[in-house]
Design a protein around this motif. Structure first.
Motif, PDB file in Angstrom:
ATOM      1  N   PRO A 234       0.804  -1.223   0.000  1.00 40.60           N
ATOM      2  CA  PRO A 234       0.000   0.000   0.000  1.00 40.60           C
ATOM      3  C   PRO A 234       0.838   1.274   0.000  1.00 40.60           C
ATOM      4  O   PRO A 234       0.377   2.324  -0.451  1.00 40.60           O
ATOM      5  N   VAL A 235       2.075   1.200   0.493  1.00 44.47           N
ATOM      6  CA  VAL A 235       2.960   2.371   0.461  1.00 44.47           C
ATOM      7  C   VAL A 235       3.268   2.735  -0.993  1.00 44.47           C
ATOM      8  O   VAL A 235       3.256   3.911  -1.377  1.00 44.47           O
ATOM      9  N   TRP A 236       3.535   1.723  -1.791  1.00 40.54           N
ATOM     10  CA  TRP A 236       3.828   1.902  -3.216  1.00 40.54           C
ATOM     11  C   TRP A 236       2.642   2.534  -3.948  1.00 40.54           C
ATOM     12  O   TRP A 236       2.793   3.523  -4.666  1.00 40.54           O
ATOM     13  N   VAL A 237       1.462   1.997  -3.723  1.00 48.47           N
ATOM     14  CA  VAL A 237       0.265   2.516  -4.374  1.00 48.47           C
ATOM     15  C   VAL A 237      -0.017   3.948  -3.914  1.00 48.47           C
ATOM     16  O   VAL A 237      -0.337   4.824  -4.720  1.00 48.47           O
ATOM     17  N   SER A 238       0.123   4.189  -2.618  1.00 50.85           N
ATOM     18  CA  SER A 238      -0.114   5.522  -2.072  1.00 50.85           C
ATOM     19  C   SER A 238       0.860   6.545  -2.655  1.00 50.85           C
ATOM     20  O   SER A 238       0.474   7.682  -2.960  1.00 50.85           O
ATOM     21  N   LEU A 239       2.114   6.148  -2.818  1.00 52.85           N
ATOM     22  CA  LEU A 239       3.128   7.039  -3.396  1.00 52.85           C
ATOM     23  C   LEU A 239       2.747   7.453  -4.813  1.00 52.85           C
ATOM     24  O   LEU A 239       2.814   8.637  -5.173  1.00 52.85           O
ATOM     25  N   ILE A 240       2.327   6.485  -5.616  1.00 45.95           N
ATOM     26  CA  ILE A 240       1.965   6.795  -6.997  1.00 45.95           C
ATOM     27  C   ILE A 240       0.744   7.719  -7.043  1.00 45.95           C
ATOM     28  O   ILE A 240       0.724   8.722  -7.768  1.00 45.95           O
ATOM     29  N   LYS A 241      -0.264   7.400  -6.230  1.00 46.92           N
ATOM     30  CA  LYS A 241      -1.501   8.180  -6.262  1.00 46.92           C
ATOM     31  C   LYS A 241      -1.296   9.618  -5.778  1.00 46.92           C
ATOM     32  O   LYS A 241      -1.905  10.545  -6.291  1.00 46.92           O
ATOM     33  N   SER A 242      -0.398   9.800  -4.804  1.00 43.61           N
ATOM     34  CA  SER A 242      -0.211  11.149  -4.256  1.00 43.61           C
ATOM     35  C   SER A 242       0.832  11.961  -5.016  1.00 43.61           C
ATOM     36  O   SER A 242       0.699  13.179  -5.141  1.00 43.61           O
ATOM     37  N   LYS A 243       1.869  11.311  -5.555  1.00 49.67           N
ATOM     38  CA  LYS A 243       2.973  12.041  -6.183  1.00 49.67           C
ATOM     39  C   LYS A 243       3.008  11.923  -7.704  1.00 49.67           C
ATOM     40  O   LYS A 243       3.567  12.780  -8.390  1.00 49.67           O
ATOM     41  N   PHE A 244       2.436  10.860  -8.249  1.00 49.59           N
ATOM     42  CA  PHE A 244       2.523  10.639  -9.695  1.00 49.59           C
ATOM     43  C   PHE A 244       1.148  10.269 -10.263  1.00 49.59           C
ATOM     44  O   PHE A 244       0.967   9.216 -10.883  1.00 49.59           O
ATOM     45  N   PRO A 245       0.133  11.110 -10.039  1.00 47.29           N
ATOM     46  CA  PRO A 245      -1.238  10.762 -10.455  1.00 47.29           C
ATOM     47  C   PRO A 245      -1.380  10.542 -11.956  1.00 47.29           C
ATOM     48  O   PRO A 245      -2.316   9.866 -12.391  1.00 47.29           O
ATOM     49  N   GLU A 246      -0.464  11.083 -12.744  1.00 46.73           N
ATOM     50  CA  GLU A 246      -0.571  10.949 -14.198  1.00 46.73           C
ATOM     51  C   GLU A 246      -0.371   9.519 -14.677  1.00 46.73           C
ATOM     52  O   GLU A 246      -0.710   9.179 -15.823  1.00 46.73           O
ATOM     53  N   ILE A 247       0.181   8.630 -13.814  1.00 47.07           N
ATOM     54  CA  ILE A 247       0.393   7.242 -14.244  1.00 47.07           C
ATOM     55  C   ILE A 247      -0.501   6.257 -13.493  1.00 47.07           C
ATOM     56  O   ILE A 247      -0.314   5.041 -13.607  1.00 47.07           O
ATOM     57  N   VAL A 248      -1.477   6.785 -12.753  1.00 46.78           N
ATOM     58  CA  VAL A 248      -2.389   5.900 -12.020  1.00 46.78           C
ATOM     59  C   VAL A 248      -3.106   4.949 -12.976  1.00 46.78           C
ATOM     60  O   VAL A 248      -3.374   3.788 -12.633  1.00 46.78           O
ATOM     61  N   GLY A 249      -3.387   5.400 -14.187  1.00 50.61           N
ATOM     62  CA  GLY A 249      -4.078   4.562 -15.165  1.00 50.61           C
ATOM     63  C   GLY A 249      -3.308   3.329 -15.572  1.00 50.61           C
ATOM     64  O   GLY A 249      -3.876   2.398 -16.160  1.00 50.61           O
ATOM     65  N   ASN A 250      -2.012   3.296 -15.297  1.00 43.68           N
ATOM     66  CA  ASN A 250      -1.195   2.127 -15.634  1.00 43.68           C
ATOM     67  C   ASN A 250      -1.095   1.120 -14.491  1.00 43.68           C
ATOM     68  O   ASN A 250      -0.448   0.084 -14.635  1.00 43.68           O
ATOM     69  N   ILE A 251      -1.725   1.443 -13.348  1.00 42.83           N
ATOM     70  CA  ILE A 251      -1.678   0.523 -12.211  1.00 42.83           C
ATOM     71  C   ILE A 251      -2.725  -0.567 -12.385  1.00 42.83           C
ATOM     72  O   ILE A 251      -3.866  -0.303 -12.772  1.00 42.83           O
ATOM     73  N   SER A 252      -2.352  -1.781 -12.082  1.00 45.42           N
ATOM     74  CA  SER A 252      -3.294  -2.891 -12.098  1.00 45.42           C
ATOM     75  C   SER A 252      -4.458  -2.614 -11.153  1.00 45.42           C
ATOM     76  O   SER A 252      -4.291  -2.001 -10.101  1.00 45.42           O
ATOM     77  N   SER A 253      -5.629  -3.096 -11.518  1.00 43.31           N
ATOM     78  CA  SER A 253      -6.817  -2.912 -10.678  1.00 43.31           C
ATOM     79  C   SER A 253      -6.986  -4.024  -9.647  1.00 43.31           C
ATOM     80  O   SER A 253      -7.991  -4.070  -8.942  1.00 43.31           O
ATOM     81  N   SER A 254      -6.014  -4.914  -9.559  1.00 41.20           N
ATOM     82  CA  SER A 254      -6.107  -6.009  -8.586  1.00 41.20           C
ATOM     83  C   SER A 254      -5.988  -5.488  -7.162  1.00 41.20           C
ATOM     84  O   SER A 254      -5.245  -4.546  -6.888  1.00 41.20           O
ATOM     85  N   VAL A 255      -6.698  -6.139  -6.250  1.00 40.83           N
ATOM     86  CA  VAL A 255      -6.503  -5.874  -4.827  1.00 40.83           C
ATOM     87  C   VAL A 255      -5.212  -6.551  -4.383  1.00 40.83           C
ATOM     88  O   VAL A 255      -4.618  -7.333  -5.119  1.00 40.83           O
ATOM     89  N   SER A 256      -4.784  -6.268  -3.162  1.00 37.12           N
ATOM     90  CA  SER A 256      -3.607  -6.936  -2.610  1.00 37.12           C
ATOM     91  C   SER A 256      -3.980  -8.345  -2.165  1.00 37.12           C
ATOM     92  O   SER A 256      -5.162  -8.652  -1.954  1.00 37.12           O
ATOM     93  N   PRO A 257      -3.000  -9.226  -1.994  1.00 35.13           N
ATOM     94  CA  PRO A 257      -3.302 -10.566  -1.476  1.00 35.13           C
ATOM     95  C   PRO A 257      -4.018 -10.543  -0.130  1.00 35.13           C
ATOM     96  O   PRO A 257      -4.863 -11.395   0.135  1.00 35.13           O
ATOM     97  N   MET A 258      -3.703  -9.565   0.732  1.00 36.53           N
ATOM     98  CA  MET A 258      -4.393  -9.466   2.017  1.00 36.53           C
ATOM     99  C   MET A 258      -5.894  -9.295   1.809  1.00 36.53           C
ATOM    100  O   MET A 258      -6.711  -9.989   2.427  1.00 36.53           O
ATOM    101  N   ILE A 259      -6.283  -8.358   0.940  1.00 36.67           N
ATOM    102  CA  ILE A 259      -7.688  -8.080   0.698  1.00 36.67           C
ATOM    103  C   ILE A 259      -8.353  -9.264   0.001  1.00 36.67           C
ATOM    104  O   ILE A 259      -9.478  -9.659   0.351  1.00 36.67           O
ATOM    105  N   ALA A 260      -7.673  -9.852  -0.979  1.00 34.30           N
ATOM    106  CA  ALA A 260      -8.240 -11.003  -1.688  1.00 34.30           C
ATOM    107  C   ALA A 260      -8.514 -12.158  -0.730  1.00 34.30           C
ATOM    108  O   ALA A 260      -9.575 -12.792  -0.781  1.00 34.30           O
ATOM    109  N   CYS A 261      -7.571 -12.420   0.157  1.00 37.30           N
ATOM    110  CA  CYS A 261      -7.719 -13.514   1.122  1.00 37.30           C
ATOM    111  C   CYS A 261      -8.923 -13.273   2.025  1.00 37.30           C
ATOM    112  O   CYS A 261      -9.745 -14.164   2.269  1.00 37.30           O
ATOM    113  N   ALA A 262      -9.056 -12.040   2.523  1.00 40.81           N
ATOM    114  CA  ALA A 262     -10.174 -11.700   3.401  1.00 40.81           C
ATOM    115  C   ALA A 262     -11.509 -11.813   2.667  1.00 40.81           C
ATOM    116  O   ALA A 262     -12.496 -12.334   3.213  1.00 40.81           O
ATOM    117  N   ARG A 263     -11.558 -11.346   1.427  1.00 41.78           N
ATOM    118  CA  ARG A 263     -12.813 -11.398   0.668  1.00 41.78           C
ATOM    119  C   ARG A 263     -13.239 -12.838   0.399  1.00 41.78           C
ATOM    120  O   ARG A 263     -14.431 -13.166   0.461  1.00 41.78           O
TER     121      ARG A 263
END
Length: 462
Positions: A234-263
């Motif tokens: 989540p640190v990696w994702v947060s960094l991109i969203k806050s500092k490099f919003p222009e490339i957010v569209g290139n981020i995978s839409s997958s949840v993290s393994p933690m969230i997938a496991c819980a779901r």
């Protein structure tokens, strides 16, 4: 008056002592003398180190331990009332990292620009803090602290109304001792009321296939572009969203393994509560993010779990090992920097061995920031980008129990012991998917399926 410089990280030291004592008292429902804790701690500090801390500081430290926000005024606040407030929490609220402002007066502020007084941590309020935990280690008094989420779990564990599942990060190996396997940890967790323990590496196996298919479709349609994995950090994702919003569209839409496991657990048992256990503070924030809250109920760190076991007298030598093979090499290696890239590459070879795959992995905040700047400036030519907020990956997380080099050694051993190479070899993956309504592993390639969207995807732009 010149501030008195307290012993370095003294509040962290007493945070551990108070946490262990609160666990015992709340677990045993022995709250009669609980309001004496602040006075006892103050006397202990003075007698042991000839230093003084005021009661407001101690009470606000206790509030953080209980998963509550510090208060500007603690007048007429009773510890017993705070305990009941904590016990009845459904979830811990933002901010995850709190400042105990009362401690500022004990800081001489001579060695570095004080993070507390400049209120850098207040970026929590604007939701820009990634909760990486770096500021916690830099505060010399230990007055910046992450909330602990165990006291709210105690009643849930004991009353058995909801089955409580622990989901364990793959970075666990070696953390609790050389011979402490996932089976021993499963047995230990069951001994204190957990219904079961599932390795998050199993969900990482599933996410590997999904990420590989996401990458395949992305590159097949636009082979000059790049793909950024959102898995794990989540640190990696947060960094991109806050500092490099222009490339957010290139981020995978997958949840993290933690969230997938819980779901997955909650699809199979909607009454279940899920507690993630790992070396990461940022997972506490991820669990209550707007688009993900409700999937993981509470988050504990390895350091916190270690204290819980000690407070409840859990002796690993007396625990019956409850082993089962849950994950492949691909799921386990997520704990290391570069591990996601390695996993995706292994699975891609089974999907299309000719697809272009040129990965790069960044680790630690500085390298992640510099790497993304190079990407923006077109100084690097890659197709798959992985980032981890901690040096070494999750095994280097801020709440690990052993040094990084030891963690790497144990992780390499854990990987070598894997009897399954990829998720396609893992019958557990096929079984879990079947139970949630996905008939075969290859169906994960149809990422538009409602079931796959529901469990494994998120709106990354939220």
């Amino acid at each position: 008056m010149k501030p008195i410089c307290l012993e370095t990280q003294i509040l962290n030291k007493y945070k551990t002592i108070i946490f262990r004592e609160l666990i015992k008292l709340v677990w045993n429902e022995n709250l009669d003398n609980i309001d004496d804790i602040p006075k006892n701690i103050l006397e202990h500090v003075k007698s042991e180190s000839n230093q003084e801390i005021d009661e407001d500081t101690i009470i606000n430290l206790i509030r953080v331990i209980l998963g509550l926000n510090p208060l500007e005024s603690i007048e007429n606040i009773r510890l017993k009332d705070m305990i009941y407030e904590s016990i009845n929490l459904d979830k811990v609220e933002m901010p995850i990292i709190s400042i105990i402002d009362d401690a500022c007066k004990y800081c001489d502020n001579t060695k570095y620009e004080c993070l507390i007084k400049n209120k850098h941590i207040n970026c929590n309020k604007q939701n820009t803090c990634s909760a990486c935990g770096e500021c916690i280690s830099k505060c010399k008094l230990g007055a910046i602290s992450d909330k602990i989420e165990f006291i709210p779990i105690i009643n849930i564990l004991k009353n058995k109304k909801h089955p409580v599942y622990a989901i364990l990060a793959p970075a666990f190996t070696g953390q609790f001792g050389e011979d402490i396997s996932s089976g021993i940890l499963r047995g230990a967790l069951k001994s204190i009321g957990f219904k079961d323990m599932i390795e998050v590496a199993l969900a990482a196996d599933i996410l590997t296939i999904i990420e590989a298919y996401h990458y395949y479709e992305h590159m097949k349609n636009n082979n000059k572009d790049y793909f950024i994995t959102s898995c794990c950090c989540p640190v990696w994702v947060s960094l991109i969203k806050s500092k490099f919003p222009e490339i957010v569209g290139n981020i995978s839409s997958s949840v993290s393994p933690m969230i997938a496991c819980a779901r997955i657990i909650k699809v199979l048992n909607p009454e279940a509560k899920v507690v993630f256990i790992g070396p990461c503070i940022a997972k506490k924030k991820e669990a209550i993010s707007e688009d993900l809250k409700g999937d993981v109920d509470f988050v504990l760190t390895f350091q916190e779990l270690d204290e819980i076991f000690k407070a409840l007298n859990v002796n690993f030598l007396h625990i019956k090992e409850d082993n089962r093979l849950e994950s492949s090499y691909c799921g386990r290696v997520y704990a290391k920097s570069g591990g996601v890239s390695k996993s995706i590459e292994m699975v891609l070879k089974e999907i299309d061995e000719y697809i272009k795959f040129n990965p790069i992995a960044f680790q630690g905040p500085k390298e992640c920031m510099e790497g993304l700047e190079k990407l923006i400036n077109k100084e690097i030519d890659v197709t798959f980008i992985e980032g981890m907020g901690c040096k070494g990956g999750c095994i280097g997380g801020p709440k690990k129990l052993i040094p990084l080099d030891e963690g790497e050694k144990y992780m390499d051993k854990y990987l070598q012991e894997s009897k399954l190479e990829t998720p396609f070899d893992n019958l557990n993956v096929a079984q879990f998917l079947l139970e949630i309504g996905i008939k075969k592993i290859e169906d994960l390639g149809d990422t538009n399926q409602d079931k796959i969207q529901q469990i494994f995807n998120r709106n990354i732009e939220n």
